[in-house]
Design an enzyme around this catalytic site. Sequence first.
Site, PDB file in Angstrom:
ATOM      1  N   HIS A 269       0.850  -1.187   0.000  1.00 51.88           N
ATOM      2  CA  HIS A 269       0.000   0.000   0.000  1.00 51.88           C
ATOM      3  C   HIS A 269       0.890   1.242   0.000  1.00 51.88           C
ATOM      4  O   HIS A 269       2.075   1.162   0.315  1.00 51.88           O
ATOM      5  CB  HIS A 269      -0.935   0.017   1.216  1.00 51.88           C
ATOM      6  CG  HIS A 269      -0.209  -0.125   2.524  1.00 51.88           C
ATOM      7  ND1 HIS A 269       0.034  -1.344   3.118  1.00 51.88           N
ATOM      8  CD2 HIS A 269       0.339   0.802   3.361  1.00 51.88           C
ATOM      9  CE1 HIS A 269       0.691  -1.169   4.245  1.00 51.88           C
ATOM     10  NE2 HIS A 269       0.897   0.121   4.423  1.00 51.88           N
ATOM     11  N   ARG A 352      13.509  -5.531   4.334  1.00 54.58           N
ATOM     12  CA  ARG A 352      12.507  -6.247   5.118  1.00 54.58           C
ATOM     13  C   ARG A 352      11.158  -5.887   4.515  1.00 54.58           C
ATOM     14  O   ARG A 352      10.809  -4.708   4.416  1.00 54.58           O
ATOM     15  CB  ARG A 352      12.594  -5.835   6.587  1.00 54.58           C
ATOM     16  CG  ARG A 352      11.507  -6.443   7.495  1.00 54.58           C
ATOM     17  CD  ARG A 352      10.384  -5.467   7.679  1.00 54.58           C
ATOM     18  NE  ARG A 352       9.447  -5.842   8.740  1.00 54.58           N
ATOM     19  CZ  ARG A 352       8.283  -5.228   8.948  1.00 54.58           C
ATOM     20  NH1 ARG A 352       7.913  -4.203   8.196  1.00 54.58           N
ATOM     21  NH2 ARG A 352       7.486  -5.619   9.910  1.00 54.58           N
ATOM     22  N   ASP A 354       7.389  -5.456   4.538  1.00 49.40           N
ATOM     23  CA  ASP A 354       6.245  -5.291   5.424  1.00 49.40           C
ATOM     24  C   ASP A 354       5.076  -6.121   4.901  1.00 49.40           C
ATOM     25  O   ASP A 354       4.890  -6.260   3.692  1.00 49.40           O
ATOM     26  CB  ASP A 354       5.884  -3.803   5.463  1.00 49.40           C
ATOM     27  CG  ASP A 354       4.766  -3.487   6.425  1.00 49.40           C
ATOM     28  OD1 ASP A 354       4.893  -3.834   7.610  1.00 49.40           O
ATOM     29  OD2 ASP A 354       3.758  -2.900   5.979  1.00 49.40           O
ATOM     30  N   GLU A 383       8.054 -10.089   6.868  1.00 50.23           N
ATOM     31  CA  GLU A 383       7.277 -10.012   8.101  1.00 50.23           C
ATOM     32  C   GLU A 383       6.237 -11.135   8.098  1.00 50.23           C
ATOM     33  O   GLU A 383       5.232 -11.078   7.401  1.00 50.23           O
ATOM     34  CB  GLU A 383       6.555  -8.667   8.231  1.00 50.23           C
ATOM     35  CG  GLU A 383       5.729  -8.565   9.504  1.00 50.23           C
ATOM     36  CD  GLU A 383       4.752  -7.399   9.505  1.00 50.23           C
ATOM     37  OE1 GLU A 383       4.151  -7.147  10.573  1.00 50.23           O
ATOM     38  OE2 GLU A 383       4.572  -6.752   8.453  1.00 50.23           O
ATOM     39  N   ASP A 458       5.756  -3.610  16.856  1.00 49.91           N
ATOM     40  CA  ASP A 458       4.372  -4.080  16.793  1.00 49.91           C
ATOM     41  C   ASP A 458       3.927  -4.857  18.024  1.00 49.91           C
ATOM     42  O   ASP A 458       2.775  -5.308  18.082  1.00 49.91           O
ATOM     43  CB  ASP A 458       4.177  -4.963  15.556  1.00 49.91           C
ATOM     44  CG  ASP A 458       4.109  -4.155  14.272  1.00 49.91           C
ATOM     45  OD1 ASP A 458       3.582  -3.025  14.314  1.00 49.91           O
ATOM     46  OD2 ASP A 458       4.580  -4.642  13.222  1.00 49.91           O
ATOM     47  N   ASP A 526       1.948  -0.220  20.626  1.00 51.14           N
ATOM     48  CA  ASP A 526       1.953   1.071  19.943  1.00 51.14           C
ATOM     49  C   ASP A 526       0.860   1.988  20.507  1.00 51.14           C
ATOM     50  O   ASP A 526      -0.296   1.582  20.603  1.00 51.14           O
ATOM     51  CB  ASP A 526       1.711   0.800  18.457  1.00 51.14           C
ATOM     52  CG  ASP A 526       1.558   2.061  17.622  1.00 51.14           C
ATOM     53  OD1 ASP A 526       2.112   3.092  18.014  1.00 51.14           O
ATOM     54  OD2 ASP A 526       0.885   1.981  16.583  1.00 51.14           O
ATOM     55  N   ARG A 530       7.106   2.507  21.551  1.00 53.20           N
ATOM     56  CA  ARG A 530       7.947   3.322  20.676  1.00 53.20           C
ATOM     57  C   ARG A 530       8.481   4.558  21.413  1.00 53.20           C
ATOM     58  O   ARG A 530       8.635   5.629  20.827  1.00 53.20           O
ATOM     59  CB  ARG A 530       7.156   3.728  19.425  1.00 53.20           C
ATOM     60  CG  ARG A 530       6.618   2.533  18.657  1.00 53.20           C
ATOM     61  CD  ARG A 530       5.756   2.919  17.475  1.00 53.20           C
ATOM     62  NE  ARG A 530       5.192   1.726  16.833  1.00 53.20           N
ATOM     63  CZ  ARG A 530       4.416   1.733  15.754  1.00 53.20           C
ATOM     64  NH1 ARG A 530       4.104   2.890  15.185  1.00 53.20           N
ATOM     65  NH2 ARG A 530       3.951   0.607  15.247  1.00 53.20           N
TER      66      ARG A 530
END
Length: 657
Positions: A269, A352, A354, A383, A458, A526, A530
């Site tokens: 996306h 990596r 996503d 992932e 995450d 989250d 973070r």
Amino acid sequence: MMDMTTWILHDSHRAEFRSPFGAVPCATPISLAVAVDSRQPVDSVILRLWKYGREEEKITMQPAAEKEGRKFYRAAITAPAIQGWLWYFFIIVQGDRVFYYGNNPQNLGGEGCLYDHEPPSYQITVYKQDNATPHWFKEAVMYQIFVDRFCNGHAEGKILNPKQHCVIYPDWDAVPQYGRDPQTGKTVCFDIFGGNLLGVLKKLPYLKDLGINVIYLNPIFEAASNHKYDTGDYKKVDPMYGDNRLFQELCAKAAELGISVILDGVFSHTGSDSIYFNREGRYPSLGAYQSKDSPYYSWYRFIEYPHRYECWWGVETLPNVNETDPSYQDFIVTGEDSVIKYWMKLGAKGWRLDVVDELPDEFIKKIRTTMKQLDPQSVLIGEVWEDASNKVSYGAMRQYLLGEELDSVMNYPFRRAWLDFMTGQSDARELHRRLMSLYENYPLEQFYAAMNLLGSHDVERVLTLLCGAPPADLLSREEQARFKPSREQERLGLARLKLLVLVQMTFPGVPCIYYGDEAGLHGYKDPLNRATYPWGKENRELLAWYKKVIGLRNRYDVLKTGHWQPVYHEGQVYGYLRKISQGKDVFGRPKQDNLALVLVNAGTDREARLTIHLGCSYNGSLSDLLPGAGHYRVQDGVLQLTLAPLTGKLLMDEGWQ
């Protein structure tokens, strides 16, 4: 499943029942056996195979030798010539009764169960003959950085190019939070702390001293948010973080220190606020939202143009893309100046991916091919939250580990298994079954390249989970933000984390540290996971432990690519050997002979008196490499010792044969 399970046995972890062990290259001969109680007459034993995901075959198994009151029935098969999966179980006919023996209900391999109906099948992963992952990566230690929260490289705390609709904290140590609309719950503003690539550059000596070989950066491309998973421009570093020249400098300076940089690729996306979609009209380009004449229109799937379109998990600021669109593939992967090529030419050593389960297999294969043509030693990580060898998404088995896609996956199953064990939610036997399942299902190249993480952006901070914090679903967001462990909780959490770090740095795979875990950061999910790195306020004892154990991993090849052999799994104690013998590691490369034994007692209240059989005829003395070092005598491969609660040992003989 039936209760009478003792008269038939198959154990996929034992060579007498299945050889070779685990995943196999294409065209490999395989021997399968099932044992039946000699007192139980049977008419036939049938091996039922399911091949290529579409083809069934039934093979009558032949009686072989008897052993310990069991008659073995065997069949010889050959793995398919093309990569995929074999699935099997056994059918036992006894008069007018038919029994089935298959995988256990948890699908973990090893000992199975007897059923009166078609059972779950055992899995054999069949991968390409030339499947390989870069050896340098298998020997590395990773460090994940969420750039805005790691370090501001400007001494005066200057914030570079702040975004609209963002809140800038004057205090680096503030608690992160999102500004949400009270009616809709949607995020309407993001919090910014001011970390940037200059900060990462300035902290390279810190990372080198810690023992890091790979930096994995959360997304750094221009985007409206603080997390940058809503890409606005794939070819531009977000001005909050710096610019493309600074990224190139970072890669070059890191390489001088023996550190590689891996980027986060968000290709399922884009952001709605992007060059390509341009819903907010902030870019001069003609976005897909603005006109069907846009060069990017074919990238997206509109339901009712322009206001209704496919989104990632229904989030309207994250419109999904069509990865099979030729112009999108050209832009991201195959074009002369594609996104993949552009950043690798600036110094990136890998990617990596996503939400890789939302990317088509063919798209992933093209990314890998492009990367390997540009740099054969580059690394592609996916992932994946489950066992990646048998992951199903959108109704299809994914081909991640068959030799044409991923070098590595984020090893969340490893994390979950060890957290459950350390917090008393499972015992050593359950832990062992879960680890063996991964060992059995993953090709050896990917098992030793798996990204073994304890934390990430995450999930909750590992220290919060280990200290016995209340489950997140029992607390409001405000209560989660205010949570502070008691002194006793902190002591417990730190003791458990030290043991987990010992495991992480001595287990097959690539350990990955989420920034700040080594400093003792806490936080629920989250945005609380973070928080900023606490420069100058680190837990010095924990940080010293990380350096110590990482240093041992970096020093000894046996802890990186030595053979792995579990030797003890009882109660709350787990132990395994790492060994290099006859001068070769698990991949057949010349390495110095070495033997290491790792023991962990996750129990909190009692010592464990252990008798450990090492599975070899070793006689000698093992030295403990951790604080409080001692020497332990091994006689005829047997070691006896006592392990205190919440204690681990790393015992080694550097010259065994």
